[in-house]
Design a protein around this motif. Structure first.
Motif, PDB file in Angstrom:
ATOM      1  N   ARG A 132      16.315  11.570  24.239  1.00  0.00           N
ATOM      2  CA  ARG A 132      14.358  12.074  24.308  1.00  0.00           C
ATOM      3  C   ARG A 132      13.745  12.510  22.888  1.00  0.00           C
ATOM      4  N   ILE A 133      14.751  11.424  22.004  1.00  0.00           N
ATOM      5  CA  ILE A 133      14.603  11.592  20.820  1.00  0.00           C
ATOM      6  C   ILE A 133      15.187  10.777  19.700  1.00  0.00           C
ATOM      7  N   ALA A 134      14.892   9.845  19.234  1.00  0.00           N
ATOM      8  CA  ALA A 134      15.208   8.310  18.045  1.00  0.00           C
ATOM      9  C   ALA A 134      15.944   9.570  17.123  1.00  0.00           C
ATOM     10  N   SER A 135      17.294   8.619  16.570  1.00  0.00           N
ATOM     11  CA  SER A 135      17.788   8.503  16.425  1.00  0.00           C
ATOM     12  C   SER A 135      17.979   9.059  14.840  1.00  0.00           C
ATOM     13  N   SER A 136      16.894   8.791  13.986  1.00  0.00           N
ATOM     14  CA  SER A 136      15.785   8.509  12.820  1.00  0.00           C
ATOM     15  C   SER A 136      14.820   8.373  12.502  1.00  0.00           C
ATOM     16  N   ILE A 137      14.178   8.513  10.825  1.00  0.00           N
ATOM     17  CA  ILE A 137      13.106   8.672  11.003  1.00  0.00           C
ATOM     18  C   ILE A 137      12.429   7.243  10.580  1.00  0.00           C
ATOM     19  N   ASP A 138      11.665   7.025  11.353  1.00  0.00           N
ATOM     20  CA  ASP A 138      11.259   6.133  10.651  1.00  0.00           C
ATOM     21  C   ASP A 138       9.748   5.961   9.917  1.00  0.00           C
ATOM     22  N   ALA A 139       9.980   5.020   8.815  1.00  0.00           N
ATOM     23  CA  ALA A 139       9.005   5.052   7.992  1.00  0.00           C
ATOM     24  C   ALA A 139       7.549   4.405   8.151  1.00  0.00           C
ATOM     25  N   GLU A 140       6.879   4.978   7.947  1.00  0.00           N
ATOM     26  CA  GLU A 140       5.503   4.242   8.050  1.00  0.00           C
ATOM     27  C   GLU A 140       4.788   3.585   7.328  1.00  0.00           C
ATOM     28  N   HIS A 141       4.475   2.319   7.906  1.00  0.00           N
ATOM     29  CA  HIS A 141       3.552   1.334   7.198  1.00  0.00           C
ATOM     30  C   HIS A 141       2.321   1.426   6.575  1.00  0.00           C
ATOM     31  N   GLN A 142       1.973   2.127   7.948  1.00  0.00           N
ATOM     32  CA  GLN A 142       0.932   2.278   8.300  1.00  0.00           C
ATOM     33  C   GLN A 142       0.118   3.363   8.429  1.00  0.00           C
ATOM     34  N   TRP A 143      -0.526   4.729   7.986  1.00  0.00           N
ATOM     35  CA  TRP A 143      -0.154   5.980   7.876  1.00  0.00           C
ATOM     36  C   TRP A 143      -1.042   6.277   9.798  1.00  0.00           C
ATOM     37  N   MET A 179       0.748  -1.497   0.254  1.00  0.00           N
ATOM     38  CA  MET A 179       0.110  -0.426  -0.157  1.00  0.00           C
ATOM     39  C   MET A 179       0.765   1.454   0.059  1.00  0.00           C
ATOM     40  N   THR A 180       1.656   0.936   0.934  1.00  0.00           N
ATOM     41  CA  THR A 180       2.676   2.452   0.487  1.00  0.00           C
ATOM     42  C   THR A 180       4.287   2.015   0.564  1.00  0.00           C
ATOM     43  N   SER A 181       5.004   3.323  -0.068  1.00  0.00           N
ATOM     44  CA  SER A 181       5.953   2.240  -0.712  1.00  0.00           C
ATOM     45  C   SER A 181       7.364   3.792  -0.638  1.00  0.00           C
ATOM     46  N   SER A 182       8.602   3.629  -0.474  1.00  0.00           N
ATOM     47  CA  SER A 182       9.307   4.781   0.207  1.00  0.00           C
ATOM     48  C   SER A 182      10.398   4.888  -0.556  1.00  0.00           C
ATOM     49  N   LEU A 183      10.863   5.767  -1.464  1.00  0.00           N
ATOM     50  CA  LEU A 183      12.388   5.914  -2.083  1.00  0.00           C
ATOM     51  C   LEU A 183      13.296   6.228  -1.392  1.00  0.00           C
ATOM     52  N   LEU A 184      13.263   6.242  -0.049  1.00  0.00           N
ATOM     53  CA  LEU A 184      14.502   6.664   0.362  1.00  0.00           C
ATOM     54  C   LEU A 184      14.591   5.501   1.903  1.00  0.00           C
ATOM     55  N   SER A 185      15.178   5.200   1.976  1.00  0.00           N
ATOM     56  CA  SER A 185      16.294   4.693   3.287  1.00  0.00           C
ATOM     57  C   SER A 185      15.666   5.344   4.399  1.00  0.00           C
ATOM     58  N   TYR A 186      15.980   4.354   5.890  1.00  0.00           N
ATOM     59  CA  TYR A 186      16.037   5.205   7.063  1.00  0.00           C
ATOM     60  C   TYR A 186      16.801   4.182   7.685  1.00  0.00           C
ATOM     61  N   GLY A 207       8.874  10.261  27.150  1.00  0.00           N
ATOM     62  CA  GLY A 207       9.199  12.071  27.108  1.00  0.00           C
ATOM     63  C   GLY A 207      10.102  12.366  25.637  1.00  0.00           C
ATOM     64  N   ASP A 208       9.411  11.489  25.215  1.00  0.00           N
ATOM     65  CA  ASP A 208      10.504  12.248  23.532  1.00  0.00           C
ATOM     66  C   ASP A 208       9.384  12.595  22.442  1.00  0.00           C
ATOM     67  N   VAL A 209       9.691  13.025  21.026  1.00  0.00           N
ATOM     68  CA  VAL A 209       8.898  13.525  19.853  1.00  0.00           C
ATOM     69  C   VAL A 209       9.691  12.413  19.030  1.00  0.00           C
ATOM     70  N   GLN A 210       8.621  10.930  18.824  1.00  0.00           N
ATOM     71  CA  GLN A 210       8.915  10.325  18.023  1.00  0.00           C
ATOM     72  C   GLN A 210       8.626  10.447  16.214  1.00  0.00           C
ATOM     73  N   VAL A 211       8.832  10.668  15.627  1.00  0.00           N
ATOM     74  CA  VAL A 211       8.814  11.113  14.087  1.00  0.00           C
ATOM     75  C   VAL A 211       9.171   9.858  13.292  1.00  0.00           C
ATOM     76  N   SER A 212       8.036  10.060  12.031  1.00  0.00           N
ATOM     77  CA  SER A 212       8.086   8.832  10.642  1.00  0.00           C
ATOM     78  C   SER A 212       8.010   9.540   9.805  1.00  0.00           C
ATOM     79  N   ARG A 213       7.704   9.089   8.741  1.00  0.00           N
ATOM     80  CA  ARG A 213       7.640   9.678   8.006  1.00  0.00           C
ATOM     81  C   ARG A 213       6.023   8.768   6.651  1.00  0.00           C
TER      82      ARG A 213
END
Length: 319
Positions: A19-30, A1-8, A45-51
Motif C-alpha cells: 500500500r505504501i512505500a517504506s521510505s520518504i522520498d527526498a524531492e528534488h523538484q517541488w 536548488m534544493t538540499s536535504s540534511l537527512l538521508s532517506y 492504491g497507495d499513498v506516496q510520501v515525499s519531503r
C-alpha cells in the motif's frame, strides 16, 4: 536548488510493492517525487510520501501543475514565509506556522514563492485510498469520486503530530518501518477526509480561534523579541487580548500553547544563526532568548533530535 540534511533509505529490493512505500522520498523538484517522475500516469492504491527541504533563505519561485489522479496534501514541518497561489488565486502571503496543511485536488496548478528555509511533507493520495478512508469512517461507500475541494490553509494539531511522527521515526526493521509509515500516512489522509465531510463541526471549533489579523500581530511581536524574556501577558497584549482569552484562542488556532510556539520559533531562529554565522553555541543561545547553554542544548535536541554542535556540523557538510 534544493538540499536535504537527512538521508532517506531506499525501499528494500526484496520487498514487494504494497500500500505504501517504506521510505520518504527526498524531492528534488517541488511536489514531484521520484515515483511520479518515473510513472506520472500510473494508477496507484497507495499513498506516496515525499519531503521537500531547502536551507537557503534567498527567495525561490516554484510551480506545480498537479498530478492527474492524486490529491496532494502539503504539511509544513516548520514555520515558513511564503506566497502561495492556488489555481491562479492567491491564498496566502506571509508566515505560516508549523502544522499548517493545504490540500490540492488532482490536475490543479499551484505556485509558491518561498522567502525562507523550507521543510514540508507531501502526501499523494489516490482515489482508491480516499474511498477506503471514507468507507472506513462512515461505514458506507462514497458515491462517485471524492474531491477534497477546500484548498485553504488550515492548522490541525493532530495532523502536525502525525507528520512529525512520520519524519522522525527511525527503525532498522524494514518491514516494521513499512507498517508504521503506512499506518501514519493513512491516518493523515483519513483525518483530511473526515475534516472534509464534517465541515460544520470543524467550523464550530474554529469559530473561537484567534483571528488571522491578531495572529499576524503575535507572530511579528514574537519574531521581534526572540532574544528577550517574553511572558504570556506580553504576547497577549500584542494581540490586544487578556491572558485568559488569548491563551485559549491561540491554542485553538494553532494547536500549540503560546510557550511551545515561542520555543519552536527560538529553535528555528537558532538554526538560521548556526548556519549563517560563526557565533559559538553560547552566543547563539543568548541571541535566541535562552539564559544558559545547557537549557538551549536540551530544548534544541528535543525539537531537532541532535545537539546544536552536531546539527551545525552535519548541516554545513550537507551544504
Amino acid at each position: 536548488m534544493t538540499s536535504s540534511l537527512l538521508s532517506y533509505p531506499e525501499p528494500g529490493a526484496d520487498i514487494a510493492p504494497q500500500r505504501i512505500a517504506s521510505s520518504i522520498d527526498a524531492e528534488h523538484q517541488w511536489r514531484s517525487p521520484r515515483a511520479h517522475q518515473a510513472q506520472p500516469h500510473r494508477q496507484r492504491g497507495d499513498v506516496q510520501v515525499s519531503r521537500w527541504t531547502r536551507n537557503i533563505t534567498t527567495p525561490l519561485e516554484v510551480v506545480s501543475h498537479g498530478n492527474g489522479s492524486d490529491h496532494c496534501i502539503g504539511l509544513a514541518l516548520k514555520c515558513v514565509s511564503l506566497t502561495f497561489n492556488h489555481a491562479g488565486r492567491r491564498l496566502m502571503q506571509g508566515r505560516v506556522t508549523a502544522g499548517v496543511v493545504q490540500v490540492t485536488a488532482p490536475a490543479v496548478s499551484v505556485s509558491a514563492v518561498f522567502e525562507s528555509s523550507v521543510d514540508v511533507l507531501h502526501l499523494f493520495a489516490s482515489q482508491q485510498v480516499l474511498a477506503e478512508c471514507y468507507e472506513d469512517l462512515f461505514q458506507q461507500p462514497h458515491a462517485g469520486d471524492i474531491v477534497l475541494g477546500d484548498p485553504k490553509l488550515v492548522r490541525d494539531a493532530a495532523l502536525d503530530r502525525l507528520g512529525q511522527a512520520l519524519v522522525v521515526s527511525q527503525t532498522s526493521d524494514a518491514a516494521l518501518g513499512k507498517v508504521f509509515t503506512e499506518s501514519v500516512s493513512l491516518a493523515i489522509v483519513s483525518r483530511i477526509v473526515a475534516r472534509q465531510f464534517t465541515a460544520s463541526n470543524a467550523q464550530n471549533r474554529e469559530a473561537a480561534a484567534l483571528p488571522q489579523w491578531r495572529m499576524n500581530r503575535v507572530i511579528e511581536y514574537i519574531d521581534a523579541h526572540l532574544a528577550e524574556s517574553i511572558g504570556l501577558a506580553d504576547i497577549a497584549a500584542s494581540a490586544g487580548l487578556t491572558r485568559m482569552h488569548f491563551a485559549a484562542q491561540f491554542r485553538r488556532a494553532t494547536g500549540l500553547r503560546p510557550h511551545e510556539y515561542l520555543l519552536r520559533r527560538r529553535i528555528e531562529h537558532a538554526q538560521q544563526l548556526l548556519l549563517s554565522s560563526k557565533h559559538n553555541v553560547f552566543d547563539v543561545a543568548l541571541s535566541c532568548g535562552f539564559r544558559s547553554q545547557a537549557h538551549f542544548t536540551t530544548v534544541f535536541k528535543r525539537f531537532v533530535g541532535e545537539t546544536p554542535c552536531c546539527w551545525r556540523t552535519k548541516a554545513n557538510g550537507a551544504r
